[in-house]
Design an enzyme around this catalytic site. Structure first.
Site, PDB file in Angstrom:
ATOM      1  N   SER A 170       0.855  -1.187   0.000  1.00 52.75           N
ATOM      2  CA  SER A 170       0.000   0.000   0.000  1.00 52.75           C
ATOM      3  C   SER A 170       0.891   1.236   0.000  1.00 52.75           C
ATOM      4  CB  SER A 170      -0.941  -0.023   1.212  1.00 52.75           C
ATOM      5  OG  SER A 170      -1.830   1.080   1.173  1.00 52.75           O
ATOM      6  N   HIS A 197      -2.531  -1.152  -3.434  1.00 48.39           N
ATOM      7  CA  HIS A 197      -3.677  -0.267  -3.214  1.00 48.39           C
ATOM      8  C   HIS A 197      -3.524   0.954  -4.120  1.00 48.39           C
ATOM      9  CE1 HIS A 197      -4.203  -1.802   1.217  1.00 48.39           C
ATOM     10  NE2 HIS A 197      -4.461  -2.721   0.310  1.00 48.39           N
ATOM     11  N   MET A 287      -0.162   1.085   5.084  1.00 47.38           N
ATOM     12  CA  MET A 287      -0.958   1.424   6.252  1.00 47.38           C
ATOM     13  C   MET A 287      -2.054   0.384   6.452  1.00 47.38           C
ATOM     14  SD  MET A 287      -3.044   4.974   6.838  1.00 47.38           S
ATOM     15  CE  MET A 287      -3.988   5.264   8.339  1.00 47.38           C
ATOM     16  N   ASP A 290      -4.362  -4.885   5.973  1.00 45.83           N
ATOM     17  CA  ASP A 290      -4.713  -5.710   4.820  1.00 45.83           C
ATOM     18  C   ASP A 290      -3.611  -6.737   4.562  1.00 45.83           C
ATOM     19  OD1 ASP A 290      -6.091  -6.644   2.604  1.00 45.83           O
ATOM     20  OD2 ASP A 290      -5.315  -5.093   1.266  1.00 45.83           O
TER      21      ASP A 290
END
Length: 355
Positions: A170, A197, A287, A290
């Site tokens: 991410s 992401h 962050m 996930d």
């Protein structure tokens, strides 16, 4: 509690005012200054030493890319880029991420977005995330340059039983993926999935950039492809990626998971359910949490699991969550992730042959 001090750099007076007003709505954020161009932005960054800078790209006197390069050499500071949805805008944004920007915000309707208020919660959330980021005093990451043969698509590889390597990331991911993909050996016997992401409109450019610097062919997944050795498929922005039976890739518009789409967990859990082969998983900077549920599920099925060490993460969220499951076999800094993946693939191949 100390507030997050933000400098807003944009050549549009309207955008400077709108972004400042949106950020000031949050009690944890203080806008300490604004600047009309990159030169003024550098001067105010030196004087104010903000925690986070929001930075436009197209500005007179000095553009955002030049300011970012100088800033990262002189005074590394978490930077959040403001990007347009055009193909050119995506290319410039990805270049800025490679140069050290932490993340980006997509303007909803061009350089002067009268409806910027529509993404106010996203701007505030990303500023808060950027304030926690670790930035280094480097311009472009030091990485191995991939020696790519024009005939790489026909390099002899293991075939359908080659292990599947899944890499999830991410915040800070595009830069990290570039380091890892350029460092993988050309003869690695593996199929690869990349889940980053990222919103719609940016992953095609990211795939093209990774493809230029990797011994693997890197493509943006379109759906209905079948996993194959020597090819890395990048999850398409704004859509979840799943692996169905027969190693077929499927894109869905299912609701976001962990607030994101594509989500790493969606891909990993589909692999745990539908993919019968050997799997290596690497969770890089990002962050949130996930990927942790997917790591747990795949570890239980014999996957070789890797997480990026905190020392090189831009944000040590996703790797920390994965490590906390107790299901991560290797924790290594970014420059050792490709080697760990290679060792994982070889170990799984050896165990397959022994069996």
């Amino acid at each position: 509690m100390r507030k997050i001090r933000v400098l807003v750099v944009d050549d549009s007076m309207f955008m400077r005012r709108m972004i400042s007003d949106l950020l000031s709505q949050d009690a944890a954020i203080e806008v300490v200054g604004t600047a009309r161009n990159g030169q003024e932005g550098l001067e105010k960054a030196r004087a104010l030493k903000p925690d986070v800078i929001t930075l436009d790209v197209e500005m007179p006197v000095m553009d955002g890319v030049t300011m970012l390069q100088k800033l990262m050499q002189e005074q590394p500071t978490p930077v959040l880029m403001l990007s347009s949805l055009t193909t050119e805008g995506a290319e410039i944004t990805l270049k800025c991420l490679e140069l050290g920007a932490v993340d980006f915000i997509t303007k909803p309707s061009g350089s002067i977005s009268l409806d910027i208020y529509k993404i106010s919660s996203q701007i505030i959330e990303k500023v808060k995330a950027a304030a926690q980021a670790r930035v280094a005093a480097t311009s472009v990451p030091t990485q191995a340059t991939a020696v790519v043969s024009p005939a790489r698509a026909v390099i002899a590889r293991r075939g359908g039983d080659a292990p599947l390597v899944v890499i999830g990331a991410s915040t800070g991911g595009p830069r990290a993926l570039s380091v890892v993909m350029s460092s993988l050996p050309a003869d690695l016997e593996a199929k690869i999935l990349l889940i980053q992401h990222m919103p719609e409109g940016f992953t095609r450019s990211l795939a093209e950039r990774l493809d230029r610097n990797s011994p693997f062919i890197v493509r943006e997944a379109q759906g209905d492809e079948v996993l194959e050795p020597g090819v890395a498929f990048l999850a398409q922005g704004g859509k979840h990626l799943k692996v169905e039976r027969g190693s077929r890739l499927v894109l869905t518009q299912d609701p976001p998971v962990h607030g994101v789409r594509p989500a790493v967990d969606v891909a990993l859990l589909s692999i745990a359910q539908n993919y019968p082969g050997k799997v290596v998983v690497a969770i890089l900077t990002g962050m949130g949490s996930d990927g942790a549920a997917g790591v747990r599920a795949l570890y239980a099925k014999g996957a070789y699991t890797i997480a990026e060490d905190e020392s090189t993460c831009v944000v040590f969220g996703m790797p920390r969550a994965a490590i906390q499951t107790g299901c991560v076999k290797r924790v290594v800094p970014l420059d050792q992730v490709a080697q760990a993946i290679t060792e994982g693939v070889k170990e799984l191949c050896s165990s397959s042959r022994a069996a």
